[in-house]
Write an enzyme that holds these catalytic residues in place. Structure first.
Site, mmCIF file in Angstrom:
data_model
loop_
_atom_site.group_PDB
_atom_site.id
_atom_site.type_symbol
_atom_site.label_atom_id
_atom_site.label_comp_id
_atom_site.label_asym_id
_atom_site.label_seq_id
_atom_site.Cartn_x
_atom_site.Cartn_y
_atom_site.Cartn_z
ATOM 1 C CG ASP A 190 -15.014 -16.428 -13.263
ATOM 2 O OD1 ASP A 190 -14.460 -16.478 -14.371
ATOM 3 O OD2 ASP A 190 -14.943 -15.430 -12.520
ATOM 4 C CG HIS A 192 -15.974 -12.258 -11.643
ATOM 5 N ND1 HIS A 192 -14.795 -12.820 -12.092
ATOM 6 C CD2 HIS A 192 -15.655 -11.036 -11.165
ATOM 7 C CE1 HIS A 192 -13.809 -11.963 -11.912
ATOM 8 N NE2 HIS A 192 -14.298 -10.872 -11.345
ATOM 9 C CB SER A 288 -13.433 -7.589 -12.058
ATOM 10 O OG SER A 288 -13.462 -8.450 -10.931
#
Length: 388
Positions: A190, A192, A288
């Site tokens: 990912d 993140h 985000s």
């Protein structure tokens, strides 16, 4: 013999075409359109075309097959992902050069300084959380690909530039690098970070902020609860269109442990109401990394600061657009907080932004105010020039 071979070849080819043709009709079976969809103006045909294109089974086969060949033979995915070693995936934004990087960086730095000037006029302190790139923290899993020279000193130069402009930006690279020994700070598949990485950053920010007295002791205590880890298919796997036919080729999913932070007091102020009877002194703005509750960054900040905050971060908008939107909001104009924490991943600094949704004159004024700080402009030009 030749005739037999030709007949066999022709029959096989015709049979394959027939089979593929029959298979392709499956895409039309479940088509339905609204009862009032016009026929004569082509809207019904367009609706059918879109549905058929999306459901076309041969298209899925071709997409999966091509992706499988690219991934298996060359270790590559679609533009957007860099396939590393040991099942690690990276955003290609952390690797590729950026057109007009010097100009973009200077513009964005001017806007950052303009934001600081705007907040200062309302007696609001700005603290920037400049997030190091995942590629910076996990270079051991690069594989053969290496980031472009632009990215080599981007974090250090960015942090130095904002500090020279009078903006507090605590070092997050050191604490995150040390925390790697205890647990994963970024997700493997990912873009993140993990909730643990978010917690480390929240603790470092709180350590830097608390001595200033900007966040008063509220008496609230926050607790964080964890749930067992669950498989998490990272957003970077979207650039490896291997499923459903070649799903086994995908890197195994991450294990994501859910963190949830809450105030112990039953009468704790609501996190989404900045202007309740007791004004919340902290606003969080960002990307985000802050907006997505799965990482629990806002919750970790509440616990580390011992204070409530209001989260103005947004998904898919980068760090600049949510901040500009916040500055024009009634929330900020009517009752500004005492402190704004601006989460800003380093890779966004050299990017160009579409600011057309904002008044052009106002944007120009922000940039002009920012460029009045010579230290910021000079530092940016020097550091970017050294990389080129």
């Amino acid at each position: 013999m030749n005739r037999t071979f030709n007949l066999l070849y022709t029959g096989t080819f015709a049979g394959t075409l027939l089979a593929l043709g029959l298979w392709s009709t499956q895409g039309a079976r479940d088509f339905s359109a609204a009862a009032d969809t016009p026929v004569l103006n082509g809207k019904l045909a367009l609706a059918f075309e879109k549905h058929y294109d999306a459901e076309f089974p041969i298209k899925q086969l071709g997409t999966n097959l091509w992706a499988a060949l690219d991934f298996s033979l060359f270790g590559e995915g679609r533009p957007g992902v860099v396939v590393g070693a040991n099942d690690w995936l990276y955003s290609d934004e952390e690797f590729k050069p950026v057109a007009g990087a010097l100009h973009n960086s200077q513009d964005n730095q001017a806007l950052i300084q303009g934001v600081r000037e705007t907040l200062a006029r309302h007696d609001v302190q700005l603290v920037m959380a400049i997030l190091p790139a995942k590629a910076r923290l996990y270079p051991e899993n690069f594989g053969e690909r290496r980031p472009a020279p632009l990215h080599e000193q981007l974090y250090q130069n960015f942090r130095r530039a904002v500090a020279d402009a009078g903006i507090q930006a605590p070092d997050l690279l050191g604490p995150l690098s040390q925390a790697k020994a205890e647990g994963q700070v970024f997700l493997r598949t990912d873009t993140h970070w993990t909730p643990y990485g978010a917690q480390v950053v929240a603790g470092q920010l709180a350590t830097a902020i608390k001595p200033s007295g900007l966040v008063p002791e509220s008496g609230s205590r926050y607790v964080t609860e964890t749930a067992p880890g669950e498989p998490h298919k990272g957003d970077l796997t979207n650039f490896l269109p291997l499923d459903p036919l070649f799903e086994e080729l995908l890197p195994p999913p991450d294990q994501l442990t859910k963190h949830s932070t809450r105030a112990q007091e039953e009468n704790a102020a609501g996190a989404d109401d900045l202007f309740a009877e007791t004004q919340v002194p902290v606003a969080l703005v960002g990307t985000s990394y802050s907006a997505d509750e799965r990482w629990n960054f806002a919750g970790a900040l509440r616990q580390a600061l011992g204070s409530d905050l209001v989260n103005f971060a947004e998904d898919g908008r980068g760090p600049l657009l949510p901040m500009l939107k916040f500055l024009q909001s009634d929330d900020f104009k009517n009752a500004p907080p005492r402190l704004v924490i601006w989460e800003f991943p380093e890779r966004y600094l050299p990017m160009a932004y579409d600011l057309s949704e904002f008044d052009a004159e106002w944007i120009a004024q922000l940039k002009a105010a920012g460029r009045q700080d010579k230290h910021l402009a000079d530092n940016t030009a020097t550091s970017q020039g050294a990389r080129h």
